[in-house]
Design a protein around this motif. Structure first.
Motif, PDB file in Angstrom:
ATOM      1  N   VAL A  19       0.835  -1.202   0.000  1.00 14.54           N
ATOM      2  CA  VAL A  19       0.000   0.000   0.000  1.00 14.54           C
ATOM      3  C   VAL A  19       0.874   1.258   0.000  1.00 14.54           C
ATOM      4  CG1 VAL A  19      -1.666   1.351   1.356  1.00 14.54           C
ATOM      5  CG2 VAL A  19      -2.018  -1.107   1.027  1.00 14.54           C
ATOM      6  N   ALA A  22       2.460   1.768  -3.369  1.00 13.20           N
ATOM      7  CA  ALA A  22       1.481   2.243  -4.355  1.00 13.20           C
ATOM      8  C   ALA A  22       1.203   3.736  -4.187  1.00 13.20           C
ATOM      9  CB  ALA A  22       0.181   1.444  -4.231  1.00 13.20           C
ATOM     10  N   CYS A  23       1.407   4.253  -2.993  1.00  7.56           N
ATOM     11  CA  CYS A  23       1.149   5.673  -2.720  1.00  7.56           C
ATOM     12  C   CYS A  23       2.396   6.542  -2.802  1.00  7.56           C
ATOM     13  CB  CYS A  23       0.533   5.823  -1.332  1.00  7.56           C
ATOM     14  SG  CYS A  23      -1.078   5.078  -1.191  1.00  7.56           S
ATOM     15  N   GLU A 110      -6.015   3.775  -1.583  1.00  8.88           N
ATOM     16  CA  GLU A 110      -5.308   2.547  -1.976  1.00  8.88           C
ATOM     17  C   GLU A 110      -5.724   1.380  -1.095  1.00  8.88           C
ATOM     18  OE1 GLU A 110      -3.162  -0.148  -3.998  1.00  8.88           O
ATOM     19  OE2 GLU A 110      -3.583   1.906  -4.627  1.00  8.88           O
ATOM     20  N   TYR A 111      -5.859   1.626   0.188  1.00 12.94           N
ATOM     21  CA  TYR A 111      -6.278   0.558   1.098  1.00 12.94           C
ATOM     22  C   TYR A 111      -7.713   0.137   0.777  1.00 12.94           C
ATOM     23  CZ  TYR A 111      -5.929  -2.220   5.344  1.00 12.94           C
ATOM     24  OH  TYR A 111      -5.864  -3.259   6.237  1.00 12.94           O
ATOM     25  N   ARG A 113      -9.077   0.187  -2.128  1.00  7.78           N
ATOM     26  CA  ARG A 113      -9.021  -0.661  -3.329  1.00  7.78           C
ATOM     27  C   ARG A 113      -8.720  -2.113  -2.935  1.00  7.78           C
ATOM     28  NH1 ARG A 113      -7.337   4.096  -5.775  1.00  7.78           N
ATOM     29  NH2 ARG A 113      -5.123   3.957  -5.328  1.00  7.78           N
ATOM     30  N   ARG A 114      -7.874  -2.280  -1.965  1.00 13.90           N
ATOM     31  CA  ARG A 114      -7.553  -3.630  -1.481  1.00 13.90           C
ATOM     32  C   ARG A 114      -8.735  -4.220  -0.715  1.00 13.90           C
ATOM     33  NH1 ARG A 114      -2.561  -5.045  -3.646  1.00 13.90           N
ATOM     34  NH2 ARG A 114      -1.569  -3.075  -4.150  1.00 13.90           N
TER      35      ARG A 114
END
Length: 138
Positions: A19, A22-23, A110-111, A113-114
């Motif tokens: 995560v 990705a950020c 992002e979290y 999305r997971r």
């Protein structure tokens, strides 16, 4: 199949790393390095450098470097604590608050999305499990 604590810890650490990776672009656009972000995010709860070091479990010398960088970038101010003139209290500037909030939004997105990969019931259960794990042992 048994799952031990080390395996779960490793999976959790891997998820957090994925995560954060990705950020990293979003953080870079804000002018904040990943480790600086953690310091920026902790200031409201822990306004003293020693408290930040303890909360984040990083060396005091590292916190000093990150604070110096964040002050230079205009995200944070160091002020003498009126109650103890030997200590410096950290406060976020308006720019620091905005950078922190935007970085937290990027991390949350992002979290999320997971999290979208699992059912709402599993998310509720995950929250319950994490809250239980964070309780102080009696």
């Amino acid at each position: 199949m048994t799952v031990d604590g080390a395996q779960l810890w490793t999976l959790n650490q891997r998820l957090l790393s994925v995560v954060m990776d990705a950020c990293s672009g979003d953080l870079a656009e804000l002018g904040v390095e990943t480790k600086e972000f953690f310091v920026l995010a902790e200031v409201a709860a822990s306004p003293y450098p020693a408290e930040i070091a303890a909360a984040l479990m990083i060396p005091k010398a590292s916190v000093t470097v990150y604070v110096r960088n964040l002050v230079a970038k205009g995200f944070m101010r160091r002020e003498i604590d009126d109650e103890d003139l030997r200590r410096h209290r950290l406060t976020l500037t308006a720019e620091g608050k905005e950078a922190r909030d935007r970085a937290l939004s990027a991390l949350a997105a992002e979290y999320d999305r997971r999290l979208a990969r699992i059912t709402p019931q599993d998310r509720t259960e995950l929250r319950r499990i994490l809250q239980e794990m964070l309780k102080s042992p009696e």
